[in-house]
Scaffold this active site. Structure first.
Site, PDB file in Angstrom:
ATOM      1  N   CYS A 212     -24.899  -5.158 -12.306  1.00  0.00           N
ATOM      2  CA  CYS A 212     -24.107  -4.281 -11.432  1.00  0.00           C
ATOM      3  C   CYS A 212     -24.744  -2.902 -11.328  1.00  0.00           C
ATOM      4  O   CYS A 212     -25.229  -2.347 -12.314  1.00  0.00           O
ATOM      5  CB  CYS A 212     -22.683  -4.169 -11.956  1.00  0.00           C
ATOM      6  SG  CYS A 212     -21.827  -5.752 -12.085  1.00  0.00           S
ATOM      7  N   SER A 488     -13.720  -3.178 -18.291  1.00  0.00           N
ATOM      8  CA  SER A 488     -15.064  -3.228 -17.738  1.00  0.00           C
ATOM      9  C   SER A 488     -15.604  -1.812 -17.642  1.00  0.00           C
ATOM     10  O   SER A 488     -14.852  -0.841 -17.528  1.00  0.00           O
ATOM     11  CB  SER A 488     -15.021  -3.864 -16.347  1.00  0.00           C
ATOM     12  OG  SER A 488     -16.196  -3.590 -15.633  1.00  0.00           O
TER      13      SER A 488
END
Length: 582
Positions: A212, A488
């Site tokens: 990511c 997260s």
């Protein structure tokens, strides 16, 4: 004494000094190792290859997640570098659980667990096959700390390489990361966007392989590996799809042979209290992932260093936030690379005394020597420490009667660090997600998700699904969310996780009831439930432990072994010793 190996063409002679230096000789030399060499020959190794040092290369390349799909060409380049420098590369793989694909369902229970599996499997292969050195690749979130833990546990000459992030996406001139797709689901639920826009974001937010793109867990731990000296300097922010990464890996292959020749530095030479503090500093300075507060103590544990969430919190509190990075800021890993890489952050923190530049790196040189020529902060992606975004870091550790052993919040990007509201209690993540999807919650509530800790989950699930829904619905700072689970690195909003002790073992979170008033004061590092002590004492007497959710299988074994968050949620204590190889 010299050992003759008549089974090998050309006969190998190895004296005692080299036998001690090269662990792999226990598998290659001597008359009784003829069967061992037979297995090696079956893999295509000739006499010359068998006589050379054996260097393990571990990666997670496969099709579980795009995060690790950059490893293939990088591993190939590392092999070339090792062979050029006189070694024999030995590639092996380990597990990886995609945090993105396992998010918001039972599969997430295996995410943190996979960190331990990775470290364990590296130990098993490196020691089981007596490799002389190791290059370890990380990609998806838990793979990075897992590999670093395995390196420190084995304590052979080692280089960590982060496989790199994806490139950001674009829609309507707006830069996207995968976080935008999570939050877009909430925006669609409120009618803020239509289904066509949601689909465009879904299709555009991850345009390449790689981890990511924001300063989420993977990029955070990539920077940590640099600040701790465990990787080649200034490589973590190079996007995973750039050809430059092949050059980096080829260099790593040559460097590991130099390290093997000089005998180090070994991982436990590099991982010290000071280097761990350096790792914590770069997390705070970049508004990085709260998961680092879990992973740094776990890495420390492998070196036999007591470095808990309290130590992490002290560093967080004294380190300025200078990285304008997502999710709390504007920019991505590629933008950091474009202005000069992680070196810009590290050198600025060395210059201002927030990172100890005297710490050693894998090159044998210090951080100050390796990063001294770095670019100055550009003032947009990275600020000067003298004029920071925030003076005391983008991540904070809280204490209080609700979290006596600690809790963690990302404050980067928050408009206010204070929240007081009434509790709405959910016994697991699914119950809270259902309420958020139905929009049956309201401003001023503190959503409490419990029984999601390391033991109670088990596995300490990440809550990005629910936090992104809340944020996408425009409620990110109108409610708070507290959990003994994790978040997260992409989570933003008034979200406090890693609450310890966890509810399942009788922590104060187990005593919270609907309607209790809870105060969160991140500025003063406090989180408390405003309930009288006599009432709490009565609740403690009434509390009864819940039965375990898993009685057999991998998660049941994990729940029996795992510790609490402040120590890193590890499954063993202290450094592993292998005197056989000393």
């Amino acid at each position: 004494m010299k050992l003759r190996c008549p089974a090998a063409y050309g006969t190998s002679h190895v004296d005692d000094a080299n036998m001690k230096k090269l662990r792999s000789r226990i598998t290659t030399d001597g008359l009784d190792r003829a069967p061992h060499r037979a297995f090696m020959r079956a893999m295509g190794l000739d006499d010359a290859a068998i006589a050379k040092p054996m260097v393990g290369i571990v990666s997670m390349k496969g099709e579980q997640t795009p995060c690790n799909m950059t490893h293939d060409f990088q591993v190939a380049a590392a092999k070339t570098g090792i062979e050029e420098a006189g070694g024999t590369p030995r590639e092996f793989s380990t597990v990886s659980v995609s945090d993105g694909i396992s998010m918001n369902h039972e599969g997430m229970k295996f995410s943190l667990f996979s960190r331990e599996l990775i470290a364990d499997s590296i130990e098993a292969v490196v020691h089981g096959l007596a490799y002389d050195a190791l290059i370890g690749y990380g990609g998806c979130d838990k793979t990075l700390p897992g590999v670093m833990m395995g390196m420190v546990r084995c304590n052979v000459p080692s280089i960590f390489i982060y496989g790199g992030s994806s490139l950001p996406g674009r829609v309507d001139g707006r830069t996207l990361t995968v976080l935008d797709s999570y939050e877009a689901v909430g925006s669609f639920m409120t009618g803020e966007i239509d289904s066509a826009t949601l689909e465009r974001i879904e299709r555009a937010c991850l345009p390449t392989i790689g981890a990511c793109a924001g300063q989420f867990t993977a990029n955070t731990m990539g920077m940590v590996s640099e600040a701790m000296g465990l990787t080649i300097p200034n490589v973590s922010m190079v996007p995973g799809v750039y050809a430059e990464r092949a050059q980096i890996s080829r260099r790593a292959g040559r460097l590991i042979m130099e390290m093997l020749e000089r005998g180090g530095p070994l991982p436990r030479d590099i991982v010290t209290r000071k280097s761990l503090e350096n790792g914590a500093a770069i997390v705070a300075a970049t508004g990085g992932s709260t998961n680092a507060a879990l992973h740094l103590p776990a890495i420390a544990n492998e070196a036999g260093i007591a470095f808990t969430i309290d130590d992490v919190g002290e560093v967080f509190a004294r380190t300025p936030l200078i990285g304008n990075l997502r999710p709390g800021g504007k920019y991505t890993a590629k933008d950091v690379h474009d202005i000069g890489g992680a070196a810009v952050v590290i050198q600025e923190l060395i210059r201002t005394g927030h990172i100890d530049g005297n710490c050693i790196t894998i090159t044998g040189r210090t951080l100050a020597e390796e990063y001294g020529a770095a670019n100055a902060p550009d003032g947009e992606v990275v600020y000067a420490a003298s004029a920071p975004i925030m003076p005391d870091g983008g991540v904070a550790v809280l204490k209080g009667n609700l979290c006596p052993d600690g809790a963690v919040i990302k404050v980067a990007g928050l408009k206010s660090q204070f929240f007081e509201g009434v509790a709405r209690v959910f016994e697991d993540e699914e119950a809270c997600v259902a309420a958020v999807r139905d929009r049956s919650y309201k401003a001023g509530e503190v959503l409490v998700i419990r029984n999601e800790g390391p033991v109670g989950g088990p596995g300490m699930r990440e809550m990005l699904g629910v936090t992104a829904l809340i944020y996408g619905q425009g409620m990110g700072e109108k409610v708070a969310l507290i959990t003994d689970g994790r978040f997260s690195g992409a989570t933003r909003g008034m979200c406090i996780g890693y609450v310890s002790p966890e509810a399942f073992v009788g922590g104060p979170l187990a005593l919270v009831r609907d309607g209790d008033k809870i105060r969160i004061d991140a500025t003063n590092r406090r989180m408390d439930m405003l309930v009288d002590e006599p009432e709490l004492a009565a609740r403690r007497r009434d509390w009864k432990p819940r039965p375990p959710r898993h009685r057999a299988g991998a998660l049941a074994k994990y729940a029996r072994l795992v510790g609490q968050a402040p120590g890193g949620a590890v499954t063993h204590e202290g450094p592993a010793e292998w005197p056989w190889f000393e």
